[in-house]
Write a protein that holds these residues in place. Structure first.
Motif, PDB file in Angstrom:
ATOM      1  N   LEU B  42       7.868  53.202  97.891  1.00 31.16           N
ATOM      2  CA  LEU B  42       6.728  52.621  96.842  1.00 31.16           C
ATOM      3  C   LEU B  42       6.299  51.547  97.594  1.00 31.16           C
ATOM      4  O   LEU B  42       6.879  50.546  97.831  1.00 31.16           O
ATOM      5  N   TYR B  43       4.949  51.513  97.802  1.00 32.28           N
ATOM      6  CA  TYR B  43       4.362  50.261  98.522  1.00 32.28           C
ATOM      7  C   TYR B  43       2.949  49.989  98.088  1.00 32.28           C
ATOM      8  O   TYR B  43       2.304  50.897  97.471  1.00 32.28           O
ATOM      9  N   VAL B  44       2.543  48.770  98.113  1.00 31.86           N
ATOM     10  CA  VAL B  44       1.159  48.377  97.679  1.00 31.86           C
ATOM     11  C   VAL B  44       0.400  47.924  98.998  1.00 31.86           C
ATOM     12  O   VAL B  44       1.117  47.044  99.838  1.00 31.86           O
ATOM     13  N   PRO B  65      -9.993  46.378  94.595  1.00 33.61           N
ATOM     14  CA  PRO B  65      -9.525  47.391  95.226  1.00 33.61           C
ATOM     15  C   PRO B  65      -8.168  47.264  95.934  1.00 33.61           C
ATOM     16  O   PRO B  65      -8.084  46.496  96.647  1.00 33.61           O
ATOM     17  N   ILE B  66      -7.213  47.968  95.473  1.00 30.19           N
ATOM     18  CA  ILE B  66      -5.784  48.099  96.158  1.00 30.19           C
ATOM     19  C   ILE B  66      -5.490  49.355  96.465  1.00 30.19           C
ATOM     20  O   ILE B  66      -6.117  50.335  95.732  1.00 30.19           O
ATOM     21  N   TYR B  67      -4.566  49.582  97.215  1.00 30.26           N
ATOM     22  CA  TYR B  67      -3.976  51.067  97.606  1.00 30.26           C
ATOM     23  C   TYR B  67      -2.485  51.124  97.267  1.00 30.26           C
ATOM     24  O   TYR B  67      -1.769  50.153  97.513  1.00 30.26           O
ATOM     25  N   LEU B  68      -2.055  52.146  96.744  1.00 28.56           N
ATOM     26  CA  LEU B  68      -0.466  52.444  96.322  1.00 28.56           C
ATOM     27  C   LEU B  68      -0.199  53.409  97.139  1.00 28.56           C
ATOM     28  O   LEU B  68      -0.894  54.476  97.368  1.00 28.56           O
ATOM     29  N   GLY B  69       1.102  53.350  97.577  1.00 26.52           N
ATOM     30  CA  GLY B  69       1.461  54.392  98.493  1.00 26.52           C
ATOM     31  C   GLY B  69       2.803  54.856  97.966  1.00 26.52           C
ATOM     32  O   GLY B  69       3.841  54.010  97.598  1.00 26.52           O
ATOM     33  N   VAL B  70       3.255  56.024  98.225  1.00 27.21           N
ATOM     34  CA  VAL B  70       4.556  56.676  98.078  1.00 27.21           C
ATOM     35  C   VAL B  70       5.136  57.481  99.253  1.00 27.21           C
ATOM     36  O   VAL B  70       4.254  58.323  99.691  1.00 27.21           O
ATOM     37  N   TYR B 106      -1.730  53.336  83.243  1.00 25.76           N
ATOM     38  CA  TYR B 106      -2.494  54.526  83.947  1.00 25.76           C
ATOM     39  C   TYR B 106      -1.188  55.152  84.862  1.00 25.76           C
ATOM     40  O   TYR B 106      -0.346  54.533  85.578  1.00 25.76           O
ATOM     41  N   GLU B 107      -1.314  56.531  84.904  1.00 24.77           N
ATOM     42  CA  GLU B 107      -0.153  57.090  85.415  1.00 24.77           C
ATOM     43  C   GLU B 107      -0.933  58.352  86.538  1.00 24.77           C
ATOM     44  O   GLU B 107      -1.620  59.099  86.391  1.00 24.77           O
ATOM     45  N   TYR B 108      -0.338  58.148  87.722  1.00 23.21           N
ATOM     46  CA  TYR B 108      -0.615  58.986  88.865  1.00 23.21           C
ATOM     47  C   TYR B 108       0.616  60.005  88.823  1.00 23.21           C
ATOM     48  O   TYR B 108       1.675  59.715  88.666  1.00 23.21           O
ATOM     49  N   ARG B 109       0.279  61.335  89.355  1.00 20.51           N
ATOM     50  CA  ARG B 109       1.178  62.142  89.361  1.00 20.51           C
ATOM     51  C   ARG B 109       1.285  62.717  90.862  1.00 20.51           C
ATOM     52  O   ARG B 109       0.127  63.300  91.118  1.00 20.51           O
ATOM     53  N   ASN B 117       3.400  61.426 102.963  1.00 20.38           N
ATOM     54  CA  ASN B 117       3.286  60.226 102.379  1.00 20.38           C
ATOM     55  C   ASN B 117       1.833  60.312 101.348  1.00 20.38           C
ATOM     56  O   ASN B 117       1.220  61.197 101.883  1.00 20.38           O
ATOM     57  N   TRP B 118       1.755  59.584 100.384  1.00 14.99           N
ATOM     58  CA  TRP B 118       0.567  59.675  99.531  1.00 14.99           C
ATOM     59  C   TRP B 118       0.162  58.256  99.352  1.00 14.99           C
ATOM     60  O   TRP B 118       0.846  57.225  99.338  1.00 14.99           O
ATOM     61  N   THR B 119      -1.382  58.018  99.389  1.00 20.08           N
ATOM     62  CA  THR B 119      -1.855  56.859  99.169  1.00 20.08           C
ATOM     63  C   THR B 119      -3.075  57.092  98.143  1.00 20.08           C
ATOM     64  O   THR B 119      -3.666  58.072  98.279  1.00 20.08           O
ATOM     65  N   GLY B 120      -3.063  56.160  96.847  1.00 24.44           N
ATOM     66  CA  GLY B 120      -3.973  56.294  95.956  1.00 24.44           C
ATOM     67  C   GLY B 120      -4.597  54.907  96.021  1.00 24.44           C
ATOM     68  O   GLY B 120      -3.956  54.061  95.788  1.00 24.44           O
TER      69      GLY B 120
END
Lengths: 166, 199
Positions: B42-44, B65-70, B106-109, B117-120
């Motif tokens: 998990l990263y930002v 704006p920032i980005y979250l990553g999994v 707020y919840e991302y699924r 990897n996912w970035t939101g």
């Protein structure tokens, strides 16, 4: 006004109160309870769809397209929660329904892909067949190379002149 | 020059190595070798998709704006929940075993295959921010990706770090098939924010 008149008025008031408290929200809107129920239901369907996809993956199937479908369903559920938080309960129910539809579609597709998938044994068998075929081709090529090399070696040996070491 | 018998031995060796190589894939599948140590990431990231330029001094009315990553390195497909929470300095933080008891805003699924990897995007802004001189600051509303939340969080002036400090906390949860629900993964990231007056 006689007693009958008062009873009529009382009945009318009770009916009006019932209509306002129970009937109107059902006709003109959706309650927060409805939205919460829809979101909870959609979340359960989404989890069931993921379990189905995980089972399909264990059967050796590439599930990347199914994961994309789950992502879409998950996004719809997030939108449903956001709408519910903003008090837009009808939108929340609509997004939750969209999530359910997408997740059910993915679950169905995962089931079909799993039943059509080659099992673990047939996977091993096909790898063994490919390995054996490659080995046969390799041995034939190596044998032909050996025959050519033997002739080349003999020719080279007959052409060479004997030398006496001093 | 090598003798013919020596050359024959070389050909035999090459043949043996080739035959073994042909059966390596099926042997690996048969042995069913375990994957390496499974883990999740998990990263930002900052606004430029880099680990830099994170928002720090924030004020009401501006968007950040920032980005979250999994990242999934678990060896199979995973279902993750990425929960966004907001705290003041006195409220509970998550740790390696328990999530923060604060409500999820707020919840991302996120559904990820192994190795993916996912970035939101996570865009946030504040409104109804009230300062009481240099004594306290109160934040009334927080908007996350366009969704407004009533938070009403007050924080006192921090004498050590000179500011009104809040924190965005992001927790990683993953679906557990045995309990049929998302469980906290023990991983979280956070971002300190210093609320400033835009006057």
């Amino acid at each position: 006004m006689n007693l009958r008149g008062w009873v009529r008025i009382a009945v009318a008031v009770v009916l009006a109160v019932c209509l306002l408290t129970i009937g109107l929200p059902r006709v003109f809107g959706v309650s927060s309870q409805d939205a919460a129920t829809a979101i909870g239901g959609a979340s359960n369907v989404l989890q069931a769809a993921f379990v189905s996809v995980a089972d399909t993956e264990k059967a050796g199937v590439n599930v990347s397209s199914l994961l994309n479908g789950l992502d879409e369903a998950g996004l719809a559920l997030t939108m449903a929660e956001a709408a519910s938080n903003n008090g837009n309960y009808s939108e929340a129910v609509s997004q939750a329904a969209a999530c359910e539809t997408l997740a059910e579609g993915v679950e169905k597709e995962a089931g079909a892909m799993k039943s059509g998938a080659a099992g673990w044994f047939s996977g091993i068998l096909s790898l063994l067949v490919i390995g054996a075929s490659s080995a046969i081709v390799f041995i034939v090529v190596l044998a032909l190379t050996w025959l050519w090399f033997k002739r080349y070696y003999g020719r080279r040996l007959s052409r060479s002149r004997p030398e006496v070491a001093s | 020059m090598w003798s013919l018998n020596k050359c024959k031995l070389v050909f035999y060796a090459v043949g043996l190595i080739g035959i073994i190589a042909c059966f390596v894939p099926s042997a690996i599948k048969l042995a069913d070798l375990p994957p390496g140590e499974p883990f999740s990431e998990l990263y930002v990231l900052g606004p430029g998709h880099q680990a830099e330029d994170y928002p720090f001094n924030v004020s009401a009315g501006d968007s950040y704006p920032i980005y979250l990553g999994v990242g999934n390195r678990m060896g199979s497909s995973m279902y993750y929940g990425v929960d966004v929470k907001f705290r003041n300095a006195s409220e509970p933080l998550p740790n390696g075993t328990a999530p923060s008891s604060l409500p999820v805003l707020y919840e991302y699924r996120v559904f990820l295959g192994d190795g993916q990897n996912w970035t939101g995007n996570l865009t946030f802004s504040f409104s109804n921010v009230v300062f009481d001189g240099n004594i306290s600051c109160s934040v009334g509303k927080l908007q996350v990706n366009g969704v407004e939340f009533e938070i009403d969080k007050t924080v006192a002036w921090n004498n050590v770090s000179d500011g009104f400090y809040y924190q965005i906390v992001v927790e990683l949860w993953q679906y557990d098939q045995a309990s049929d629900r998302l469980l906290y993964d023990g991983i979280f990231v956070s971002l300190w924010l210093n609320m400033t007056s835009n006057a």
